[in-house]
Write a protein that holds these residues in place. Structure first.
Motif, PDB file in Angstrom:
ATOM      1  N   PHE A  36       1.303  -1.182   0.385  1.00 57.29           N
ATOM      2  CA  PHE A  36      -0.151  -0.289  -0.044  1.00 57.29           C
ATOM      3  C   PHE A  36       0.963   1.377   0.076  1.00 57.29           C
ATOM      4  N   HIS A  37       1.712   0.885   0.770  1.00 60.65           N
ATOM      5  CA  HIS A  37       2.291   3.074   1.169  1.00 60.65           C
ATOM      6  C   HIS A  37       3.384   3.191   0.064  1.00 60.65           C
ATOM      7  N   HIS A  38       4.555   2.355  -0.874  1.00 64.64           N
ATOM      8  CA  HIS A  38       4.882   2.704  -1.787  1.00 64.64           C
ATOM      9  C   HIS A  38       3.704   2.225  -3.434  1.00 64.64           C
ATOM     10  N   ASN A  42       9.957  12.711  -0.825  1.00 66.49           N
ATOM     11  CA  ASN A  42      10.552  12.173   0.911  1.00 66.49           C
ATOM     12  C   ASN A  42      10.226  10.925   0.899  1.00 66.49           C
ATOM     13  N   HIS A  43       9.293   9.870   0.018  1.00 63.75           N
ATOM     14  CA  HIS A  43       9.273   8.387  -0.121  1.00 63.75           C
ATOM     15  C   HIS A  43      10.454   7.998  -0.606  1.00 63.75           C
ATOM     16  N   ASN A  44      11.438   8.990  -1.975  1.00 64.04           N
ATOM     17  CA  ASN A  44      12.018   8.302  -2.413  1.00 64.04           C
ATOM     18  C   ASN A  44      13.748   7.864  -1.231  1.00 64.04           C
ATOM     19  N   GLY A  82       3.627  13.655  10.221  1.00 65.85           N
ATOM     20  CA  GLY A  82       4.752  14.239   8.837  1.00 65.85           C
ATOM     21  C   GLY A  82       5.735  13.313   9.245  1.00 65.85           C
ATOM     22  N   TRP A  83       7.540  14.003   9.106  1.00 62.76           N
ATOM     23  CA  TRP A  83       8.112  12.903   8.998  1.00 62.76           C
ATOM     24  C   TRP A  83       9.321  13.382  10.266  1.00 62.76           C
ATOM     25  N   ALA A  84      11.058  12.309  10.630  1.00 67.45           N
ATOM     26  CA  ALA A  84      11.738  12.180  11.284  1.00 67.45           C
ATOM     27  C   ALA A  84      12.652  12.545  11.061  1.00 67.45           C
ATOM     28  N   LEU A 105      11.881   8.998   9.162  1.00 64.58           N
ATOM     29  CA  LEU A 105      10.808   8.068   8.987  1.00 64.58           C
ATOM     30  C   LEU A 105      10.024   8.963   8.649  1.00 64.58           C
ATOM     31  N   ASP A 106       8.936   8.588   8.176  1.00 67.74           N
ATOM     32  CA  ASP A 106       7.979   8.417   7.690  1.00 67.74           C
ATOM     33  C   ASP A 106       6.787   8.132   8.958  1.00 67.74           C
ATOM     34  N   VAL A 107       5.914   9.389   9.535  1.00 65.10           N
ATOM     35  CA  VAL A 107       5.452   8.958  10.742  1.00 65.10           C
ATOM     36  C   VAL A 107       3.875   9.128  10.408  1.00 65.10           C
ATOM     37  N   GLU A 130       0.579   8.274   8.851  1.00 57.41           N
ATOM     38  CA  GLU A 130      -0.338   6.855   9.564  1.00 57.41           C
ATOM     39  C   GLU A 130      -0.528   6.042   8.521  1.00 57.41           C
ATOM     40  N   HIS A 131      -0.265   6.185   7.779  1.00 55.77           N
ATOM     41  CA  HIS A 131      -0.708   5.129   6.386  1.00 55.77           C
ATOM     42  C   HIS A 131       0.908   4.060   6.517  1.00 55.77           C
ATOM     43  N   ALA A 132       2.105   5.071   6.981  1.00 57.55           N
ATOM     44  CA  ALA A 132       3.784   4.359   6.949  1.00 57.55           C
ATOM     45  C   ALA A 132       3.370   2.768   8.286  1.00 57.55           C
TER      46      ALA A 132
END
Ligand code: FE
Length: 206
Positions: free
Chosen positions: A26-28, A78-80, A127-129, A160-162, A164-166
Motif C-alpha cells: 500500500f505504502h509504495h 521524501n518517500h524515495n 509528518g516525518w522525523a 522516518l515516515d510517521v 499513519e499509512h506508514a
C-alpha cells in the motif's frame, strides 16, 4: 520526461515482520505512486516538466499557487528517501565519521536515539522525523505533512515516515513501538553515512 516511481531497493516482504508486505504494497504501490502520478499531472505542459524531483521541490516550496504541487512532489521525494533509510540488514549503531559527528553534536548514539524518538513520536498528526546536516552540524527535527529539510538548505541524512499509512496496519495506534522497531531493526546507517560523505565532499569542493 515524467517523474517515475522508483522500485523498492528490497523485496516487498524483506522488512517483515517489522514492516509487513501489505504495508509496503500500500505504502509504495498506492500512496507513493499517487504522489508521483499527481506530480506528473500538475507539471504536465509546464516549464517544470523535465526538471528533477529535487528541483521541482525547491521551486514549489513556499509558493501560494503551488501548494498542491509542493505537497505531492515533496512527498514523492521524501518517500524515495524513506525506502533507502530502511534496510533488511538495518538496526544497530553507526560507525566511522557519522558516529564521531554524533558524539560531538548529539551526545552519541543514546542522545541521537532519545531525540529521534521524541521527534518522531511527538510530531502531532502526519509528518516525518529527520536526521539532517544543518550548518555543518547534525540535527534532529520533525516536519509536518509533506515538508522536508531539503527546502531549508539542510542536507537530509535519514528519515522516518510517521504518517499513519506508514504503520497503522502493523502497529495500529502504537507509533512509539513503530519508531523503536525502526531504530532497533531497520535503520540503514550505511545510507546515512553515504549521505554524510557526499555532503562532506560537496563542502570540500566549494
Ligand atoms: Fe508515507
Amino acid at each position: 520526461m515524467a517523474i517515475e516511481l522508483p522500485k523498492l531497493p528490497y523485496a516487498l516482504d524483506a522488512l517483515a515482520p517489522h514492516v509487513s508486505k501489505s504495508t509496503l504494497e500500500f505504502h509504495h504501490g498506492k500512496h507513493h505512486r499517487a504522489y508521483v502520478d499527481k506530480t506528473n499531472e500538475l507539471i504536465a505542459n509546464s516549464d517544470l516538466a523535465g526538471k528533477s524531483l529535487e528541483e521541482i521541490v525547491k521551486v514549489a516550496a513556499g509558493k501560494k499557487d503551488k501548494v498542491a504541487l509542493f505537497n505531492n512532489v515533496a512527498q514523492a521525494w521524501n518517500h524515495n528517501f524513506l525506502w533507502h533509510s530502511m534496510s533488511p540488514d538495518g538496526g544497530s549503531e553507526p560507525g566511522g565519521a557519522l558516529a564521531e559527528r554524533m558524539e560531538k553534536d548529539l551526545g552519541g548514539f543514546p542522545g541521537f536515539a532519545e531525540a529521534f524518538k521524541k521527534a518522531a513520536t511527538g510530531q502531532f498528526g502526519s509528518g516525518w522525523a529527520w536526521l539532517a546536516l544543518a550548518d555543518g552540524k547534525l540535527e534532529i527535527s520533525a516536519t509536518a505533512n509533506a515538508d522536508t529539510p531539503l527546502v531549508y538548505g539542510k542536507t537530509p541524512l535519514l528519515t522516518l515516515d510517521v504518517w499513519e499509512h506508514a504503520y497503522y496496519l502493523d502497529y495500529q495506534n502504537r507509533r512509539p513501538d513503530y519508531v523503536a522497531t525502526f531504530l532497533e531493526k531497520l535503520v540503514n546507517w550505511e545510507f546515512a553515512a553515504s549521505n554524510l560523505q557526499k555532503a562532506s565532499q560537496r563542502k570540500a569542493a566549494e
